[in-house]
Design an enzyme around this catalytic site. Structure first.
Site, short mmCIF file in Angstrom:
data_model
loop_
_atom_site.label_atom_id
_atom_site.label_comp_id
_atom_site.label_asym_id
_atom_site.label_seq_id
_atom_site.Cartn_x
_atom_site.Cartn_y
_atom_site.Cartn_z
N GLU A 119 -5.55 10.62 -3.56
CA GLU A 119 -6.03 11.59 -2.54
C GLU A 119 -7.12 10.97 -1.67
OE1 GLU A 119 -5.01 14.45 -1.36
OE2 GLU A 119 -3.34 14.41 -2.77
C1 LIG Z 1 -1.75 7.46 -10.27
C2 LIG Z 1 -1.51 7.74 -8.83
C3 LIG Z 1 -0.78 8.84 -8.46
C4 LIG Z 1 -0.52 9.10 -7.12
N1 LIG Z 1 0.22 10.19 -6.79
C5 LIG Z 1 0.52 10.41 -5.50
C6 LIG Z 1 1.33 11.53 -5.11
O1 LIG Z 1 1.73 12.32 -5.96
N2 LIG Z 1 1.66 11.68 -3.81
C7 LIG Z 1 1.22 10.81 -2.85
O2 LIG Z 1 1.55 10.99 -1.67
N3 LIG Z 1 0.44 9.76 -3.17
C8 LIG Z 1 0.09 9.53 -4.46
N4 LIG Z 1 -0.71 8.46 -4.78
C9 LIG Z 1 -1.09 7.53 -3.71
C10 LIG Z 1 -2.56 7.61 -3.35
O3 LIG Z 1 -2.85 8.74 -2.57
C11 LIG Z 1 -2.93 6.30 -2.62
O4 LIG Z 1 -2.73 5.23 -3.53
C12 LIG Z 1 -4.38 6.32 -2.15
O5 LIG Z 1 -4.57 7.28 -1.11
C13 LIG Z 1 -4.83 4.95 -1.61
O6 LIG Z 1 -3.94 4.49 -0.65
P1 LIG Z 1 -3.23 3.08 -0.81
O7 LIG Z 1 -2.67 2.93 -2.18
O8 LIG Z 1 -2.32 2.96 0.35
O9 LIG Z 1 -4.44 2.04 -0.74
P2 LIG Z 1 -4.87 1.20 0.54
O10 LIG Z 1 -5.18 2.10 1.68
O11 LIG Z 1 -3.88 0.10 0.75
O12 LIG Z 1 -6.23 0.62 -0.03
C14 LIG Z 1 -6.29 -0.60 -0.76
C15 LIG Z 1 -7.64 -1.21 -0.54
O13 LIG Z 1 -7.87 -1.45 0.85
C16 LIG Z 1 -9.10 -0.87 1.25
N5 LIG Z 1 -9.00 -0.22 2.55
C17 LIG Z 1 -7.95 0.52 3.02
N6 LIG Z 1 -8.24 0.99 4.24
C18 LIG Z 1 -9.49 0.54 4.55
C19 LIG Z 1 -10.37 0.72 5.66
N7 LIG Z 1 -10.02 1.49 6.69
N8 LIG Z 1 -11.57 0.14 5.60
C20 LIG Z 1 -11.95 -0.59 4.54
N9 LIG Z 1 -11.17 -0.79 3.46
C21 LIG Z 1 -9.97 -0.22 3.45
C22 LIG Z 1 -9.38 0.21 0.21
O14 LIG Z 1 -10.73 0.41 0.07
C23 LIG Z 1 -8.77 -0.33 -1.05
O15 LIG Z 1 -9.72 -1.11 -1.75
C24 LIG Z 1 -1.02 8.21 -6.11
C25 LIG Z 1 -1.79 7.10 -6.50
C26 LIG Z 1 -2.05 6.87 -7.83
C27 LIG Z 1 -2.91 5.67 -8.21
#
Ligand SMILES: Cc1cc2nc3c(=O)[nH]c(=O)nc-3n(C[C@H](O)[C@H](O)[C@H](O)COP(=O)(O)OP(=O)(O)OC[C@H]3O[C@@H](n4cnc5c(N)ncnc54)[C@H](O)[C@@H]3O)c2cc1C
Length: 256
Positions: free
Chosen positions: A210
């Site tokens: 989230e």
């Molecule tokens: C157990 C689990 C269950 C989940 N369940 C769901 C679900 O039911 N439905 C759903 O839709 N999603 C789900 N998710 C997804 C979750 O919402 C995302 O993983 C989360 O929002 C982070 O996005 P990402 O994985 O794309 O990370 P990224 O955005 O790729 O982030 C990775 C890294 O990059 C850095 N980063 C990214 N953007 C920036 C920025 N602008 N500035 C600086 N640093 C940045 C972050 O700080 C982080 O360290 C789930 C995740 C987990 C772990």
């Protein structure tokens, strides 16, 4: 439909084992050259007409409201998990006795009677309770009432900023505190039947899901910087950050 086997061009599956949060299955859905009839679209706020033109209907800011309500729930969830872990750990600390440090020298001391144990527990207890009193849900209800009755979205930016930093702060602190609570129970805290490893396992992804916490803090920082800039340009702002209006009277800072 009768067999529930995916149609040609559609693939469904589980994303694979996760490092925790096993209570929830996360799946994927993959479409390959598969056309979906327009009548089947989940298109409350976006539309695609028969010529393929994409349009947005209604206010796209409604999407933020859904994320906000989940983030508010997470703030309470952080406190709830801490309280659950604290009940286990304090009860354990009352019955666990360690070392013969009492003056009479006959019986061992309950670990809850060590000041160090109390000093570790009490701030966590206070923090856990504070989460229940943040009352962001009250502000959320006010915002939704204004949106539904007057189409007034003014509270949204402030609430988004509040929910973002509170979600990040409460999950970050609670995750660290849960680890402390487990350590305060010594080796028994690492036993699966203490339930503490399970609570930590379930809570672990909340610093990411989230909205990754780094990104969440940035949302709040953006709102604050924008508000300071507005004030420096002579605009009066309202709400939680109203105190920034006085910024120009802090003569010692040359903020311009
Ligand atoms: C157990 C689990 C269950 C989940 N369940 C769901 C679900 O039911 N439905 C759903 O839709 N999603 C789900 N998710 C997804 C979750 O919402 C995302 O993983 C989360 O929002 C982070 O996005 P990402 O994985 O794309 O990370 P990224 O955005 O790729 O982030 C990775 C890294 O990059 C850095 N980063 C990214 N953007 C920036 C920025 N602008 N500035 C600086 N640093 C940045 C972050 O700080 C982080 O360290 C789930 C995740 C987990 C772990």
């Amino acid at each position: 439909m009768n067999t529930h086997i995916p149609l040609k061009g559609i693939e469904v599956g589980d994303i694979g084992p996760k490092g925790g949060y096993q209570a929830k299955d996360n799946g994927y859905l993959y479409f390959n050259n598969f056309s979906i009839p327009r009548c089947s679209l989940l298109n409350r706020y976006t539309k695609v007409d028969s010529d393929g033109n994409f349009s947005i209907s209604g206010n796209p800011r409604f999407a933020y409201a859904t994320m906000m309500v989940t983030r508010i729930g997470i703030i309470y969830f952080a406190s709830y998990n801490l309280v659950k872990a604290l009940v286990i750990a304090t009860r354990y600390s009352i019955q666990r006795k360690q070392f013969n440090t009492l003056e009479e020298g006959k019986s061992e001391k309950r670990i809850i009677d060590y000041q160090a144990q109390q000093a570790a527990f009490i701030p966590i207890l206070a923090f856990a309770f504070s989460g229940f009193f943040t009352n962001v849900s009250g502000l959320y209800d006010e915002m939704m009432h204004k949106i539904n009755t007057k189409n007034d979205f003014k509270l949204m930016k402030e609430l988004h900023s509040l929910c973002s930093c509170l979600k990040a702060f409460y999950t970050e602190e609670a995750f660290a505190y849960l680890k402390t609570i487990r350590e305060l129970c010594g080796g028994h805290g690492f036993l699966a039947n203490s339930n503490l490893p399970y609570i930590i396992d379930v809570f672990a992804p909340f610093v990411t899901l989230e909205g990754d916490n780094y990104v969440m803090y940035q949302q709040t920082a953006k709102h604050i910087i924008k508000s300071v800039t507005d004030v420096l340009r002579g605009k009066k702002i309202k709400g939680n950050l109203e105190y920034i209006n006085d910024i120009m009277s802090y003569n010692k800072y040359d903020l311009k």
